[in-house]
Design an enzyme around this catalytic site. Structure first.
Site, PDB file in Angstrom:
ATOM      1  N   ASP A   1       0.078 -10.587  -0.287  1.00  0.00           N
ATOM      2  CA  ASP A   1      -0.765 -10.144  -1.395  1.00  0.00           C
ATOM      3  C   ASP A   1      -0.843 -11.295  -2.388  1.00  0.00           C
ATOM      4  O   ASP A   1       0.165 -11.691  -2.971  1.00  0.00           O
ATOM      5  CB  ASP A   1      -0.150  -8.908  -2.055  1.00  0.00           C
TER       6      ASP A   1
ATOM      7  N   GLU B   1      -5.745 -10.675   2.229  1.00  0.00           N
ATOM      8  CA  GLU B   1      -6.920  -9.974   1.755  1.00  0.00           C
ATOM      9  C   GLU B   1      -8.022 -10.993   1.530  1.00  0.00           C
ATOM     10  O   GLU B   1      -7.739 -12.144   1.199  1.00  0.00           O
ATOM     11  CB  GLU B   1      -6.592  -9.307   0.422  1.00  0.00           C
TER      12      GLU B   1
ATOM     13  N   CYS C   1      -0.168   4.344  -1.117  1.00  0.00           N
ATOM     14  CA  CYS C   1       1.288   4.390  -0.918  1.00  0.00           C
ATOM     15  C   CYS C   1       1.587   3.909   0.501  1.00  0.00           C
ATOM     16  O   CYS C   1       1.079   4.471   1.470  1.00  0.00           O
ATOM     17  CB  CYS C   1       1.803   5.817  -1.113  1.00  0.00           C
TER      18      CYS C   1
ATOM     19  N   CYS D   1       4.947  11.516  -3.223  1.00  0.00           N
ATOM     20  CA  CYS D   1       5.883  11.697  -2.104  1.00  0.00           C
ATOM     21  C   CYS D   1       7.289  11.246  -2.479  1.00  0.00           C
ATOM     22  O   CYS D   1       8.234  11.440  -1.715  1.00  0.00           O
ATOM     23  CB  CYS D   1       5.417  10.948  -0.858  1.00  0.00           C
TER      24      CYS D   1
ATOM     25  N   ASP E   1       2.879  -5.415  -6.063  1.00  0.00           N
ATOM     26  CA  ASP E   1       2.478  -6.468  -5.128  1.00  0.00           C
ATOM     27  C   ASP E   1       3.140  -6.297  -3.756  1.00  0.00           C
ATOM     28  O   ASP E   1       2.540  -6.533  -2.718  1.00  0.00           O
ATOM     29  CB  ASP E   1       2.830  -7.844  -5.697  1.00  0.00           C
TER      30      ASP E   1
HETATM   31 ZN   LIG Z   1       3.612   8.256  -0.940  1.00  0.00          ZN
END
Ligand SMILES: [Zn+2]
Length: 372
Positions: A159, A243, A295, A316, A323
């Site tokens: 990243d 990316e 996530c 969750c 990052d």
């Molecule tokens: Zn999650």
């Protein structure tokens, strides 16, 4: 593939004068090319090409003797250059570089040229140093596959960020070295000083030269560091996922845009060249994937995260460093993209590569699979 090899040149005073003349001609044409493009854009026209442009530039060139170099161009363009193709130059048995209309110039051969070059660019930097940069064709030098103890490819998801240069899926940080950050601060100071000096004054000229020297220093230091960083990344990893660079729209909004854009662009280009050369795979994923919002544990897309949000907790229960989490998602997206692009059997693919500016690259948003 094509690579650049750069060496320091030591022209005699006479050769410097001849080079100055050659640079002068090249510079006028360059300035006018920039302006022609701006004019066409302002008028909503297509960029003029071919003979039209050629004719216009040469006509204009006759009226442009007195143009200042730094004054006319963006302050990024702080060097002068001419390019000669085969026939315009040759390496003499005595080790000197023969340049058409310039003569035999002394070269510091810091490393061997692997094969006969197809072109050479002679550059004079703003701090009065001369370099020649050869384009040479080299064969691929495939390294043994980078695999872990289970025989799996070693993969790296990166990243590219603002707080650190890059973070990988293990949370490891790749950052600009301190000496580079210091040089960049000095560059900014020199820019501020120049902007405060009165136009046309001696002090302004002095400040401009200082800025030019500092600019060269930053460029050299950064390029050196980028070369080392990309070499070790390519050696240690079989697959590297990034990316798309358009993500640096982030940088464009607030931070020193040119610095980030230039570094990331070079970083990507060097990775691309070296991956190609050593038989690694570079995968560039689509810029629109919400890698910062997803996530990496449960896959839930949790909504936009402003830049100042460095850590966040998903419903969750997983808590993420921004990052680090993005790097995990980038790697996952890269795996998915490879599957889609190639199926389970990943085949080598040679893209159109290696124009002579070394700006080889893949189209924006496309995968760049190289021989695996
Ligand atoms: Zn999650």
């Amino acid at each position: 593939m094509q690579l650049r090899y750069r060496y320091r040149l030591y022209p005699t005073p006479g050769q410097r004068r001849a080079l100055a003349q050659a640079f002068g001609n090249a510079r006028v044409v360059f300035n006018d090319a920039v302006r022609a493009r701006q004019d066409a854009h302002a008028a909503g026209e297509k960029f003029p090409t071919g003979t039209v442009l050629q004719k216009r530039l040469i006509t204009d060139a006759k009226r442009t003797d007195e143009r200042g170099w730094l004054g006319q161009c963006s302050n990024i363009v702080l060097q002068q250059a001419i390019r000669l193709h085969t026939g315009g130059f040759s390496v003499r048995p005595n080790g000197k570089l023969r340049l058409a209309r310039i003569g035999d110039v002394k070269v510091a051969w810091s490393r061997d040229l692997p094969s006969a070059p197809s072109s050479v660019t002679v550059v004079k930097t703003a701090d009065e140093r001369y370099y020649c940069s050869f384009v040479v064709e080299v064969g691929d030098e495939t390294l043994p596959a980078a695999v872990d103890q289970h025989g799996q490819d070693v993969e790296l998801g990166l990243d590219l960020g603002l707080s650190a240069f890059a973070v990988d899926q293990h949370g490891r940080v790749l950052d600009n070295p301190r000496f580079l950050r210091r040089a960049e601060r000095k560059l900014k100071r020199a820019q501020r000083e120049l902007s405060r000096k009165k136009k046309g004054s001696n002090n302004r000229n002095k400040a401009r030269r200082k800025l030019a020297r500092q600019h060269v220093k930053v460029t050299d230091t950064r390029s050196d560091w980028l070369h080392k960083a990309t070499t070790s990344i390519v050696r240690e990893n079989q697959t590297i996922v990034l990316e798309d660079l358009a993500v640096s729209g982030l940088a464009r909004t607030r931070l020193a845009k040119s610095v980030h854009d230039a570094s990331w662009g070079t970083f990507r280009r060097l990775l691309d060249e070296k991956a190609h050369r050593y038989g690694r795979q570079l995968v560039v994923i689509d810029r629109w994937l919400p890698t910062s919002q997803t996530c990496s544990d449960c896959g839930r897309i949790d909504g936009p995260k402003p830049l100042d949000v460095r850590t966040w907790t998903c419903p969750c229960g997983a808590t993420h460093d921004r990052d680090h989490n993005a790097a995990k998602n980038i790697l996952a997206a890269g795996r998915a993209e490879r599957q889609n692009a190639c199926g389970p059997d990943v085949r080598p693919h040679t893209g159109a590569d290696g124009d002579e500016a070394g700006s080889s690259g893949t189209p924006r948003g496309a995968t760049a699979p190289h021989a695996a």
